[in-house]
Each structure stands twice: as structure tokens, then as C-alpha cells.
Design an enzyme around this catalytic site. Structure first.
Site, PDB file in Angstrom:
ATOM      1  N   HIS A   2       0.871  -1.188   0.000  1.00  0.00           N
ATOM      2  CA  HIS A   2       0.000   0.000   0.000  1.00  0.00           C
ATOM      3  C   HIS A   2       0.900   1.228   0.000  1.00  0.00           C
ATOM      4  CE1 HIS A   2       0.927  -0.597   4.227  1.00  0.00           C
ATOM      5  NE2 HIS A   2       0.445   0.594   4.533  1.00  0.00           N
ATOM      6  N   ASP A  22       5.435   4.762   5.528  1.00  0.00           N
ATOM      7  CA  ASP A  22       6.387   3.813   6.118  1.00  0.00           C
ATOM      8  C   ASP A  22       6.613   2.588   5.247  1.00  0.00           C
ATOM      9  OD1 ASP A  22       3.782   2.979   6.670  1.00  0.00           O
ATOM     10  OD2 ASP A  22       4.276   2.102   8.608  1.00  0.00           O
TER      11      ASP A  22
END
Length: 308
Positions: free
Chosen positions: A61, A65
Site C-alpha cells: 500500500h 512507512d
């Protein structure tokens, strides 16, 4: 044989001894990097992983991070004079999501293909011809706050080769290896398919990487009978299960329940919250449900081979 290295095992922000979640897979010399968060390059170096020949980057996704390490890696590949094409896979919206990062990387001397998997199963040699013909990457939707994917890497194994049958059909010995790889060959007598000289398919190798996700039925379905499930486990305490679900994540015990339902061989937990300082303290919350569970640590390696 399939080798995997946990480059980083953290979520949200890197810690001094825990980089952001990323996994490196190698199969017959070809490689896939799953996610590329901030600091992936330095963490890879600590784990003795060379990212310079990465063939495919598979993003789960587009949260920072998991992708903020991309511009630096792309620039490093340029400095290292890469010319081979690079494939980047990701959920719907990959072009718009990665456009700013691609601009930050500058003009690159190699081709970068951004691909939303058009179907669940991708024969990897259609993306990178040198991948084994029986290697497949399957994407599946997971349950996060943004469009997200999990990935299944499968290396199938053909049935045992029958040399007597091959001799009976007058198949030249130099063509046997192609049949063993699952490729049809052309002989003076016509086209011979692998099924003609091979027995039933044997058990292959299956690895599942969840990415960030709350509990969902797809995790059980696609993880079924996996040799290794690398699962997010952001929260350690059982009492945080509802909180984890609200934020699109799982606790140790929920990940273990998924592993048990899916009948996997081994569960590796990763993507720990920065507040989970010592993941091992919470490991019993998982092993009480699914015994063969380990807490991932940066640099941890797994080697999976075909069963006899």
C-alpha cells in the site's frame, strides 16, 4: 529453493535497532523486494542484502512507512549504472500515488514499469523473463485504511520425470530439461507436452506476506497451507484487538488465529508498533494459539526448499 530476509520489522517509524517493515525474496537468482520504507537501503546493508539487482518491487500500500525509501533506492540504482528494467507492483492508484516519488528520483537511465496487477495470478517470467517459469505472484485485497494488497509467492514443482517414457517417445536427451521445467518441446514426431513424461505435480513452496491489514477472510483463504506466513502484528496485547482492528491492523493473537485457520507451517510476526519495545514479551499471546510462531527481527533469514 526460496530464500527470504526480513530487512525491517517495524511500523510507523524506524527505531535504532528496528527498520521499517520490508522483506526480500530470492528465487533462482531473481529477486522481489516487498515494500520499501524509509531507510530500507541501510537496513538491507546491515542484513547483508544487495538491493542493486532487485527485479521487482511489490508494494502492499502507499503509506509512507512502506514507500518513502523508493526515491533513494531508485537514485542509487542510477548511480550504480543500472540499465535493466525495474517492475513496481502495487494497489489501484499506483501511478498517481508514486508520481511525486518518481519525480524526486529524477530522470532514470532504466525503464520503470508501474503495474496494478490486472489479475490475481502473475507468472513472474512474463514480467522478468529470467524468473523460473513455475514461479507465480498472486495479489489479494486486504483490510486496511487505504487500498492494500497481500502477496502470495508460489514456486510450483512438476511431477517426477519418467526417462523410460521419454526414451519410448524418442525425445532427445537435450530436450529433457525443458520438459522438466514444464515447457513443451518440438520433436520430429511433433510437439510433446510436459504431462506426457511427468507424473503428478508435487508439493511446491508457498510464502504469504500480508502487508498492513486487519483480520479478514482473504487472509485465511490465500494463506491456506502456506509454508511460511509473514504477518503484520502491530499490537502485542490481546486487549488491543479492537483498537488494532479500528486502525486496520492486528494483534499477535489475531495473527495466530489466522495462521491456525489457514493451516500454515510457520508464522513470522512483523510490523511491530514502536511501543512494542520487546516483541518477545508478547509472543506467548500467539504461541498459545499457534505454537510454531516466531517474532521477526531485522536480518532474520528463512530458507525454504522442496520436500523430498
Amino acid at each position: 529453493m526460496v530464500d527470504l530476509t526480513l530487512i525491517g520489522t517495524g511500523g510507523l517509524k524506524p527505531l535504532p535497532d528496528r527498520a521499517l517493515a520490508s522483506v526480500f525474496l530470492r528465487c533462482n537468482g531473481k529477486t522481489i523486494l516487498f515494500d520499501c520504507g524509509e531507510g530500507t537501503q541501510s537496513a538491507a546493508a546491515k542484513a547483508s542484502v544487495n538491493l542493486m539487482n532487485t527485479d521487482i518491487i511489490a508494494l502492499t500500500h502507499f503509506h509512507g512507512d512502506h514507500i518513502f525509501g523508493l526515491p533513494g533506492l531508485l537514485q542509487t540504482l542510477q548511480v550504480m549504472e543500472r540499465t535493466a528494467p525495474l517492475v513496481i507492483l502495487g494497489p489501484k492508484g499506483i501511478h498517481s500515488a508514486l508520481e511525486p516519488l518518481m519525480k524526486a528520483a529524477g530522470d532514470l537511465p532504466y525503464e520503470v514499469s508501474l503495474i496494478e496487477p490486472a489479475s490475481e495470478d502473475i507468472k513472474l517470467n512474463t514480467l522478468v523473463p529470467e524468473f523460473p517459469p513455475l514461479a507465480t505472484l498472486t495479489s489479494f485485497a486486504t483490510n486496511h485504511r487505504v487500498p492494500s494488497l497481500g502477496y502470495v509467492f508460489t514456486l510450483e514443482r512438476m511431477g517426477k520425470f519418467n526417462p523410460e517414457k521419454a526414451k519410448e517417445l524418442n525425445i532427445p536427451v537435450n530436450l529433457w530439461s525443458e520438459l522438466q521445467k514444464g515447457n513443451s518441446v518440438e520433436t520430429e514426431g511433433g510437439v510433446v507436452t510436459p504431462e506426457t513424461v511427468l507424473g503428478e505435480k508435487r508439493k511446491g513452496i508457498k510464502v504469504v506476506i500480508t502487508g498492513d491489514t486487519a483480520e479478514c477472510e482473504n487472509l485465511v483463504t490465500y494463506s491456506g497451507n502456506a509454508d511460511l506466513l509473514i504477518s503484520e502484528a502491530t499490537f502485542g496485547e490481546n486487549e488491543q484487538t479492537s483498537l488494532a482492528a479500528e486502525r486496520g491492523h492486528m494483534t499477535f493473537c489475531v495473527a495466530a488465529k489466522i495462521a491456525k485457520k489457514a493451516n500454515v507451517k510457520k508464522l513470522c510476526l512483523t510490523h511491530f508498533s514502536p511501543r512494542v519495545v520487546e516483541p518477545e514479551e508478547y509472543l506467548p499471546n500467539a504461541t498459545d494459539i499457534f505454537e510454531n510462531t516466531v517474532c521477526g527481527v531485522d536480518g532474520m533469514k528463512f530458507t525454504l526448499d522442496f520436500e523430498d
